[in-house]
Motif scaffolding. Sequence first.
Motif, PDB file in Angstrom:
ATOM      1  N   MET A   1     -63.139 151.572  38.091  1.00 49.49           N
ATOM      2  CA  MET A   1     -63.639 151.928  39.420  1.00 49.49           C
ATOM      3  C   MET A   1     -62.818 151.208  40.493  1.00 49.49           C
ATOM      4  O   MET A   1     -62.527 150.016  40.373  1.00 49.49           O
ATOM      5  N   THR A   2     -62.414 151.940  41.536  1.00 53.61           N
ATOM      6  CA  THR A   2     -61.574 151.349  42.566  1.00 53.61           C
ATOM      7  C   THR A   2     -62.369 150.389  43.453  1.00 53.61           C
ATOM      8  O   THR A   2     -63.573 150.532  43.639  1.00 53.61           O
ATOM      9  N   THR A   3     -61.656 149.403  43.994  1.00 53.46           N
ATOM     10  CA  THR A   3     -62.286 148.451  44.907  1.00 53.46           C
ATOM     11  C   THR A   3     -62.489 149.117  46.259  1.00 53.46           C
ATOM     12  O   THR A   3     -61.561 149.724  46.807  1.00 53.46           O
ATOM     13  N   PRO A   4     -63.682 149.039  46.843  1.00 59.61           N
ATOM     14  CA  PRO A   4     -63.911 149.683  48.137  1.00 59.61           C
ATOM     15  C   PRO A   4     -63.102 149.020  49.246  1.00 59.61           C
ATOM     16  O   PRO A   4     -62.770 147.833  49.169  1.00 59.61           O
ATOM     17  N   VAL A   5     -62.786 149.791  50.284  1.00 59.68           N
ATOM     18  CA  VAL A   5     -62.127 149.237  51.463  1.00 59.68           C
ATOM     19  C   VAL A   5     -63.106 148.342  52.221  1.00 59.68           C
ATOM     20  O   VAL A   5     -62.747 147.277  52.717  1.00 59.68           O
ATOM     21  N   ILE A   6     -64.370 148.780  52.333  1.00 59.20           N
ATOM     22  CA  ILE A   6     -65.418 147.989  52.985  1.00 59.20           C
ATOM     23  C   ILE A   6     -66.539 147.746  51.995  1.00 59.20           C
ATOM     24  O   ILE A   6     -66.977 148.670  51.303  1.00 59.20           O
ATOM     25  N   GLU A   7     -67.026 146.498  51.938  1.00 59.78           N
ATOM     26  CA  GLU A   7     -68.210 146.193  51.145  1.00 59.78           C
ATOM     27  C   GLU A   7     -69.079 145.197  51.919  1.00 59.78           C
ATOM     28  O   GLU A   7     -68.676 144.066  52.154  1.00 59.78           O
ATOM     29  N   LEU A   8     -70.247 145.653  52.324  1.00 61.50           N
ATOM     30  CA  LEU A   8     -71.260 144.799  52.938  1.00 61.50           C
ATOM     31  C   LEU A   8     -72.356 144.563  51.907  1.00 61.50           C
ATOM     32  O   LEU A   8     -72.871 145.522  51.316  1.00 61.50           O
ATOM     33  N   ARG A   9     -72.714 143.284  51.708  1.00 63.66           N
ATOM     34  CA  ARG A   9     -73.773 142.953  50.749  1.00 63.66           C
ATOM     35  C   ARG A   9     -74.861 142.146  51.440  1.00 63.66           C
ATOM     36  O   ARG A   9     -74.618 141.014  51.885  1.00 63.66           O
ATOM     37  N   ASP A  10     -76.035 142.739  51.565  1.00 61.86           N
ATOM     38  CA  ASP A  10     -77.230 142.049  52.065  1.00 61.86           C
ATOM     39  C   ASP A  10     -76.948 141.325  53.380  1.00 61.86           C
ATOM     40  O   ASP A  10     -77.293 140.157  53.566  1.00 61.86           O
ATOM     41  N   VAL A  11     -76.327 142.030  54.310  1.00 55.58           N
ATOM     42  CA  VAL A  11     -75.892 141.426  55.566  1.00 55.58           C
ATOM     43  C   VAL A  11     -77.020 141.451  56.597  1.00 55.58           C
ATOM     44  O   VAL A  11     -77.636 142.495  56.844  1.00 55.58           O
ATOM     45  N   SER A  12     -77.271 140.308  57.208  1.00 58.29           N
ATOM     46  CA  SER A  12     -78.246 140.204  58.294  1.00 58.29           C
ATOM     47  C   SER A  12     -77.633 139.426  59.448  1.00 58.29           C
ATOM     48  O   SER A  12     -76.822 138.519  59.245  1.00 58.29           O
ATOM     49  N   ARG A  13     -78.027 139.818  60.665  1.00 53.70           N
ATOM     50  CA  ARG A  13     -77.572 139.109  61.866  1.00 53.70           C
ATOM     51  C   ARG A  13     -78.694 139.141  62.902  1.00 53.70           C
ATOM     52  O   ARG A  13     -79.257 140.184  63.203  1.00 53.70           O
ATOM     53  N   ARG A  14     -79.019 137.956  63.393  1.00 50.80           N
ATOM     54  CA  ARG A  14     -80.062 137.818  64.411  1.00 50.80           C
ATOM     55  C   ARG A  14     -79.496 137.061  65.604  1.00 50.80           C
ATOM     56  O   ARG A  14     -78.737 136.107  65.445  1.00 50.80           O
ATOM     57  N   TYR A  15     -79.860 137.505  66.806  1.00 49.45           N
ATOM     58  CA  TYR A  15     -79.433 136.826  68.028  1.00 49.45           C
ATOM     59  C   TYR A  15     -80.652 136.197  68.695  1.00 49.45           C
ATOM     60  O   TYR A  15     -81.660 136.867  68.918  1.00 49.45           O
TER      61      TYR A  15
END
Length: 230
Positions: free
Chosen positions: A1-15
């Motif tokens: 399986m090819t490696t993705p160009v973008i991989e987000l894993r369980d990303v959170s951001r709070r301001y």
Amino acid sequence: MTTPVIELRDVSRRYDAGPPALQDASMTVQAGEAVAILGPSGSGKSTMLNLIAGLDRPDTGTVTVDGVRVDQLGEAGSARYRRSKIGMVFQFFNLLDDLTVADNVVLPAQLSGMGRREANRRAADLLESLGIARHGGAFPGRLSGGQRQRVAVARALMNRPPLLLADEPTGALDSASGEDVSELLRGLNAEGQTIVIVTHDLSLAQSCTKRTVQLVDGRITADMNTRVAR
């Protein structure tokens, strides 16, 4: 399986103390895909774009683009990453009005250390392929909105980035110019360019991409294939 160009894993951001701008977001984008990140204002689209672009860092989770852990980069590393890995197209073009079209396009190559002669050749090829070679010596203020966006796309592609990020690329254009830019993005993707479009415009998403990721209140609520309307 090819490696993705973008991989987000369980990303959170709070301001500040408000609700999360992005919460537990996981997503992959494969090479050659065209993906639309769709949602209304405040849905988390801009936050996701900024995290992918290395303009912001997540509070939790990981962001990997073309093998680079973007969330671990410092300021200098983030600048190098943006020069080499991504091209960015903005709603309001972000061209330098005191530089000619050709010099705007050449600028990213100069910043990355490409030789002037090679950079000029690359810029000339891009302007020719995008149908605006005759405007190389003009200043951006003399061009139409659609032409300026083509210049912005040429600049974004100058360093041959694996990923093109487009933030509301037709938002400042009339309908005819908007369709012109949409056709350009479709053509680039057909040639193999990986593209992520951030937009609130469903018609743009359906026109330019085969996959739509829906954001609502910072969460991914849908990730679905869509049929290109052409």
